[in-house]
Design a protein around this motif. Structure first.
Motif, PDB file in Angstrom:
ATOM      1  N   ALA A  28       2.242  11.421  -4.285  1.00  0.00           N
ATOM      2  CA  ALA A  28       0.978  10.996  -4.594  1.00  0.00           C
ATOM      3  C   ALA A  28       0.177  11.967  -5.551  1.00  0.00           C
ATOM      4  O   ALA A  28      -0.703  11.548  -6.380  1.00  0.00           O
ATOM      5  CB  ALA A  28       0.144  10.484  -3.573  1.00  0.00           C
ATOM      6  N   SER A  68       0.980  -1.276  -0.066  1.00  0.00           N
ATOM      7  CA  SER A  68       0.010  -0.102   0.016  1.00  0.00           C
ATOM      8  C   SER A  68       1.058   1.337  -0.032  1.00  0.00           C
ATOM      9  O   SER A  68       2.181   1.134   0.114  1.00  0.00           O
ATOM     10  CB  SER A  68      -0.842  -0.021   1.391  1.00  0.00           C
ATOM     11  N   LYS A  78      -3.494   5.348  -6.349  1.00  0.00           N
ATOM     12  CA  LYS A  78      -3.953   6.527  -6.871  1.00  0.00           C
ATOM     13  C   LYS A  78      -3.962   6.764  -8.373  1.00  0.00           C
ATOM     14  O   LYS A  78      -4.308   5.681  -9.153  1.00  0.00           O
ATOM     15  CB  LYS A  78      -3.622   7.606  -6.148  1.00  0.00           C
TER      16      LYS A  78
HETATM   17  C1  LIG Z   1      -3.658   7.638  -0.296  1.00  0.00           C
HETATM   18  C2  LIG Z   1      -2.314   8.298  -0.140  1.00  0.00           C
HETATM   19  C3  LIG Z   1      -1.339   7.602   0.689  1.00  0.00           C
HETATM   20  C4  LIG Z   1      -1.846   6.267   1.301  1.00  0.00           C
HETATM   21  O1  LIG Z   1      -1.813   5.246   0.277  1.00  0.00           O
HETATM   22  P1  LIG Z   1      -2.618   3.898   0.278  1.00  0.00           P
HETATM   23  O2  LIG Z   1      -2.373   3.305  -0.770  1.00  0.00           O
HETATM   24  O3  LIG Z   1      -3.986   4.299   0.683  1.00  0.00           O
HETATM   25  O4  LIG Z   1      -1.712   3.002   1.492  1.00  0.00           O
HETATM   26  C5  LIG Z   1      -0.404   8.509   1.255  1.00  0.00           C
HETATM   27  N1  LIG Z   1      -0.162   9.735   0.981  1.00  0.00           N
HETATM   28  C6  LIG Z   1      -1.031  10.437   0.041  1.00  0.00           C
HETATM   29  C7  LIG Z   1      -0.642  11.529  -0.365  1.00  0.00           C
HETATM   30  C8  LIG Z   1      -2.185   9.847  -0.423  1.00  0.00           C
HETATM   31  O5  LIG Z   1      -2.796  10.359  -1.129  1.00  0.00           O
END
Ligand SMILES: *Cc1c(COP(=O)(O)O)cnc(C)c1O
Length: 399
Positions: free
Chosen positions: A192, A92, A214
């Motif tokens: 992200a 993840s 994402k």
């Molecule tokens: C979604 C997200 C995470 C965590 O990712 P997961 O795949 O849900 O564990 C960490 N940082 C940011 C900025 C995110 O948008």
């Protein structure tokens, strides 16, 4: 030798991203789409070969917690796209963030982080690290004086996120990296919100982490993460941690993300065009108090955004006049845009951070971060822009 998956020549590294994401190492079957290796372990031809694999004399797959051809294919594609020496995938995005931090820092050391972090990242720095004797300090990410002050003492790691979630604040990656390096810290950057359009390693960061959940997957199918960094740091610091603690991504999910990445550039372009269009629409709507989009001159840090991002990206945040009641009425009236706290999907997704993703940090911290009850975060998808516009205009009627 890497057995089956070595039959096709490596693509030249000079390829553009659009081409790079379509390169696949083929097995002797010559498949066009990447194969998927759903296997926990790998059989050896002899006891001697098993021994040689464990001593490291022979380079060979042994167990998927360590490595697997499908994981390697995804890691190589991500590394090529990011311009990183190495990539390590995790189960993840949080697996990526926590591994990068916990593999690097020890009891007695300190970590400095920007306050506007993704909820679980905030919990790791504020709650988990101190439990293991690691001091953690938060600063307002856009305030360089606070960074300078916090980094006036030796520090092990800096964690930052830009554009930040949910209000899309922009942090100066270059300036923060310089201050961090002077304090002896490595810079871990959560990218992200800006894959492809922002290259933190080129701006001074040492480690880039992603939630591949994402934009990389992009179709809302899997949970996954990635850590990108130098070969030395990955091999000496990260891999002993990830391989022994078991943060491995499933080969099935790796394959789905690999397939998603084939259209990453196309999706990002369509989503970004839509995000710009929606920004203009919202800026001209009397129901809207404020709009935050880093690619529009109305953003308070537009110049900084322009200097480190190729465009404004796929996310738009905005405040609806009338507080929580209006924000909820607006969301509930949407028909095309879905209410969901995920982001980076082909489908447009909207969330009310104060009551979902940022509920647990408390009202005081939300106030500090500017996460008001009127704030909505929209992840813009690939739908036709006129359908998105009609959906938003229709939802305004509910206000
Ligand atoms: C979604 C997200 C995470 C965590 O990712 P997961 O795949 O849900 O564990 C960490 N940082 C940011 C900025 C995110 O948008």
């Amino acid at each position: 030798m890497h057995d089956a998956a070595s039959s096709s020549p490596k693509p030249p590294s000079s390829l553009h991203t659009e081409t790079q994401v379509l390169q696949t190492e083929r097995t002797p079957y010559g498949e066009v789409s990447p194969a998927i290796f759903m296997t926990s372990g790998f059989a050896y031809d002899s006891a001697e070969q098993a021994e040689a694999t464990f001593t490291g004399d022979v380079e060979r797959y042994q167990y998927t917690r360590y490595s697997n051809p499908t994981l390697k294919a995804l890691e190589e594609r991500l590394a090529a796209v990011e311009g990183a020496e190495m990539c390590t995938c995790t189960a993840s995005g949080m697996g990526a963030v926590s591994s990068a931090l916990l593999a690097h820092v020890k009891a007695g050391e300190r970590v400095v982080a920007s306050r506007a972090l993704f909820g679980s990242c905030y919990w790791i720095v504020s709650t988990l690290l101190p439990r293991y004797g690691i001091e953690s300090i938060f600063v307002d990410g856009d305030n360089l004086e606070q960074w300078e002050q916090a980094l006036s003492q030796p520090t092990a790691a800096v964690l930052l996120e830009t554009p930040s979630n949910p209000r899309l604040d922009i942090l100066d990656i270059k300036a923060i990296s310089q201050l961090a390096h002077k304090a002896g810290a490595i810079v871990i950057m959560d990218n992200a919100f800006a894959p492809l359009i922002q290259k933190p390693l080129k701006l001074g960061a040492d480690v880039v982490v992603y939630s591949t959940t994402k934009h990389m997957d992009g179709h809302g199918q899997t949970i996954g993460g990635a850590v990108l960094a130098s070969k030395t740091w990955t091999e000496e610091t990260l891999l002993p941690y990830t391989r022994n603690t078991g943060t491995t991504l499933s080969p099935f999910n790796a394959w789905a993300i690999l397939k998603g990445m084939e259209t990453l550039t196309l999706r990002l372009k369509a989503m970004t065009d839509n995000a710009q269009f929606i920004t203009e629409l919202l800026l001209n709507s009397p129901q809207i108090e404020r709009v935050f989009y880093p690619g529009h001159p109305s953003h308070p840090q537009y110049d900084l955004a322009k200097s480190q991002m190729e465009n404004g990206g796929t996310m738009v945040a905005f405040e609806v006049k009338g507080g929580k009641k209006s924000a909820f009425a607006f969301m509930n009236a949407l028909k095309v845009i879905l209410i969901s706290n995920n982001l980076g999907d082909t489908r447009s997704l909207i969330t009310h951070p104060a009551t979902t993703t940022h509920m647990k940090i408390g009202a005081e911290e939300r106030g500090h971060l500017g996460i008001t009850d009127s704030l909505l975060r929209l992840s813009v998808g690939t739908e036709h822009r006129e359908d998105l516009k009609a959906d938003i205009l229709n939802a305004f009627l509910a206000l």
